[in-house]
Write an enzyme that holds these catalytic residues in place. Sequence first.
Site, PDB file in Angstrom:
ATOM      1  N   CYS A  76     -16.368   1.928   0.236  1.00 37.73           N
ATOM      2  CA  CYS A  76     -15.237   1.077   0.629  1.00 37.73           C
ATOM      3  C   CYS A  76     -14.864   1.237   2.102  1.00 37.73           C
ATOM      4  O   CYS A  76     -14.211   0.375   2.672  1.00 37.73           O
ATOM      5  CB  CYS A  76     -14.037   1.342  -0.264  1.00 37.73           C
ATOM      6  SG  CYS A  76     -13.396   3.029  -0.142  1.00 37.73           S
TER       7      CYS A  76
ATOM      8  N   ARG B  83     -13.808  -8.361   1.967  1.00 38.80           N
ATOM      9  CA  ARG B  83     -12.376  -8.156   1.733  1.00 38.80           C
ATOM     10  C   ARG B  83     -11.619  -9.412   2.145  1.00 38.80           C
ATOM     11  O   ARG B  83     -10.667  -9.833   1.475  1.00 38.80           O
ATOM     12  CB  ARG B  83     -11.861  -6.954   2.544  1.00 38.80           C
ATOM     13  CG  ARG B  83     -12.400  -5.599   2.110  1.00 38.80           C
ATOM     14  CD  ARG B  83     -11.902  -5.195   0.740  1.00 38.80           C
ATOM     15  NE  ARG B  83     -10.460  -5.148   0.679  1.00 38.80           N
ATOM     16  CZ  ARG B  83      -9.700  -4.121   1.076  1.00 38.80           C
ATOM     17  NH1 ARG B  83     -10.277  -3.025   1.512  1.00 38.80           N
ATOM     18  NH2 ARG B  83      -8.381  -4.169   0.972  1.00 38.80           N
TER      19      ARG B  83
ATOM     20  N   HIS C  25      -7.299   0.734  -6.450  1.00 37.23           N
ATOM     21  CA  HIS C  25      -7.511  -0.070  -5.241  1.00 37.23           C
ATOM     22  C   HIS C  25      -8.228  -1.373  -5.661  1.00 37.23           C
ATOM     23  O   HIS C  25      -9.394  -1.590  -5.323  1.00 37.23           O
ATOM     24  CB  HIS C  25      -8.344   0.732  -4.239  1.00 37.23           C
ATOM     25  CG  HIS C  25      -8.391   0.141  -2.862  1.00 37.23           C
ATOM     26  ND1 HIS C  25      -7.613  -0.929  -2.464  1.00 37.23           N
ATOM     27  CD2 HIS C  25      -9.145   0.478  -1.773  1.00 37.23           C
ATOM     28  CE1 HIS C  25      -7.881  -1.209  -1.195  1.00 37.23           C
ATOM     29  NE2 HIS C  25      -8.805  -0.383  -0.764  1.00 37.23           N
TER      30      HIS C  25
ATOM     31  N   GLN D  57     -10.225  -3.861  -3.250  1.00 37.99           N
ATOM     32  CA  GLN D  57     -11.567  -3.425  -2.839  1.00 37.99           C
ATOM     33  C   GLN D  57     -12.599  -3.811  -3.891  1.00 37.99           C
ATOM     34  O   GLN D  57     -13.720  -4.187  -3.565  1.00 37.99           O
ATOM     35  CB  GLN D  57     -11.573  -1.909  -2.618  1.00 37.99           C
ATOM     36  CG  GLN D  57     -12.898  -1.385  -2.125  1.00 37.99           C
ATOM     37  CD  GLN D  57     -13.232  -1.865  -0.715  1.00 37.99           C
ATOM     38  OE1 GLN D  57     -12.419  -1.735   0.187  1.00 37.99           O
ATOM     39  NE2 GLN D  57     -14.422  -2.429  -0.523  1.00 37.99           N
TER      40      GLN D  57
ATOM     41  N   ARG E 278       0.882  -1.185   0.000  1.00 36.78           N
ATOM     42  CA  ARG E 278       0.000   0.000   0.000  1.00 36.78           C
ATOM     43  C   ARG E 278       0.906   1.217   0.000  1.00 36.78           C
ATOM     44  O   ARG E 278       1.680   1.430   0.936  1.00 36.78           O
ATOM     45  CB  ARG E 278      -0.925   0.011   1.217  1.00 36.78           C
ATOM     46  CG  ARG E 278      -1.658   1.333   1.376  1.00 36.78           C
ATOM     47  CD  ARG E 278      -2.776   1.310   2.372  1.00 36.78           C
ATOM     48  NE  ARG E 278      -3.947   0.632   1.842  1.00 36.78           N
ATOM     49  CZ  ARG E 278      -5.176   0.747   2.345  1.00 36.78           C
ATOM     50  NH1 ARG E 278      -5.395   1.486   3.408  1.00 36.78           N
ATOM     51  NH2 ARG E 278      -6.183   0.100   1.795  1.00 36.78           N
TER      52      ARG E 278
ATOM     53  N   ASP F  27     -17.077   7.392  -2.140  1.00 38.58           N
ATOM     54  CA  ASP F  27     -15.858   7.291  -1.334  1.00 38.58           C
ATOM     55  C   ASP F  27     -15.611   8.694  -0.761  1.00 38.58           C
ATOM     56  O   ASP F  27     -16.247   9.665  -1.196  1.00 38.58           O
ATOM     57  CB  ASP F  27     -14.699   6.841  -2.249  1.00 38.58           C
ATOM     58  CG  ASP F  27     -13.409   6.528  -1.498  1.00 38.58           C
ATOM     59  OD1 ASP F  27     -13.431   6.479  -0.252  1.00 38.58           O
ATOM     60  OD2 ASP F  27     -12.371   6.342  -2.170  1.00 38.58           O
TER      61      ASP F  27
HETATM   62  N1  NVA Z   1      -9.853   6.780  -1.768  1.00 36.09           N
HETATM   63  C1  NVA Z   1      -9.535   6.375  -0.416  1.00 36.09           C
HETATM   64  C2  NVA Z   1      -9.787   4.905  -0.230  1.00 36.09           C
HETATM   65  C3  NVA Z   1      -9.506   4.402   1.161  1.00 36.09           C
HETATM   66  C4  NVA Z   1      -9.720   2.927   1.292  1.00 36.09           C
HETATM   67  C5  NVA Z   1      -8.078   6.706  -0.131  1.00 36.09           C
HETATM   68  O1  NVA Z   1      -7.228   6.506  -1.007  1.00 36.09           O
HETATM   69  O2  NVA Z   1      -7.794   7.203   0.967  1.00 36.09           O
HETATM   70  N1   CP Z   2     -11.342   0.079   2.327  1.00 33.16           N
HETATM   71  C1   CP Z   2     -10.092  -0.007   2.780  1.00 33.16           C
HETATM   72  O1   CP Z   2      -9.140  -0.307   2.048  1.00 33.16           O
HETATM   73  O2   CP Z   2      -9.971   0.213   4.116  1.00 33.16           O
HETATM   74  P1   CP Z   2      -8.621   0.418   4.923  1.00 33.16           P
HETATM   75  O3   CP Z   2      -7.998   1.704   4.479  1.00 33.16           O
HETATM   76  O4   CP Z   2      -9.067   0.453   6.361  1.00 33.16           O
HETATM   77  O5   CP Z   2      -7.699  -0.737   4.660  1.00 33.16           O
END
Ligand code: NVA
Ligand code: CP
Length: 303
Positions: free
Chosen positions: A259, A287, A131, A134, A104, A219
């Site tokens: 998500c 997930r 992502h 997800q 990540r 989101d």
């Molecule tokens: N768009 C959000 C998704 C979090 C799971 C982010 O990148 O923070």
């Molecule tokens: N939806 C998602 O990826 O959640 P986290 O950021 O908590 O892993």
Amino acid sequence: MAIRHFRSLLDLSSGELQQIISRAGELKRERQAGIPHALFPNRVLGMVFEKSSTRTRVSFEAGMAQFGGSALFLSARDTQLGRGEPISDSARVMSSMVDVLMVRTFKHDTLETFAEYSSVPVINALTDAFHPCQLLADIQTFVEHRGSLSGKTVAWIGDGNNMCQSYINASRLCDFELVIACPQGFEPDSALVDANSDRVRIVRDPADAARNAHLLVTDVFASMGQEDEQEARLKSFAGYQINTELLSHAASDALVMHCLPAHRGEEISAEIMDSPDSVIWDEAENRLHAQKALLEFLLNAQR
Ligand code: NVA
Ligand code: CP
């Protein structure tokens, strides 16, 4: 044999994606029935996190434990990554010790470099661009509740971010129409939209996107790394909220997904989150199951 990575959904064929979703359902039923599936004893997943996480970390770590293996949490802050050791060197070393890596990070290029130098499969656990993990859970959740996404209409309400861009890839693999409602200046990558213009369209009015849609998704307005823009984005995204009024434009059996984490009262109303139309909690649980199916697919491809 070429290593199979999961950098975006497009690393899978449509058939492979369907196979993973179907297997995720089986793994979920086994777990619910208390049937153990320790399919990967002694296998180790390395989990590199440069951003925060609840769901991704817990689901991957629990999933590996349920498979009889284990997972290592590697935060950028506590590893040499945070002190500037090159990604290429880190990827070579880490992948010589684990069986699969999950990353990540911010820049999608960082993930690509990990994949380039890794001797084991690398999974995209969120970048600024995509992502895909997800999406596996979202697709599994829709299939569970309504069957195939093929021929359906999905409305994306809000920022043209990593989730939105993953929905564009999903529209291609799962054969659905995607209508994106976002304010000017917050569109997804134009090359990605253009490459999928046969099924993806951008509108300004959320009601236009929601009209007759079978799935409404949103989101946060400010993603991780955009915290400084939160106040400005709140203004830019005024009116871009999934709420009861917006849902009234959708198909009568439309579902709502997010998500998570969510900001109730911003991109989604508190009322909708816990309404019967929301499948957000199943989506979060899935997930676990979807990523176990992905891990199994990637690990077996290595044999
Ligand atoms: N768009 C959000 C998704 C979090 C799971 C982010 O990148 O923070
Ligand atoms: N939806 C998602 O990826 O959640 P986290 O950021 O908590 O892993």
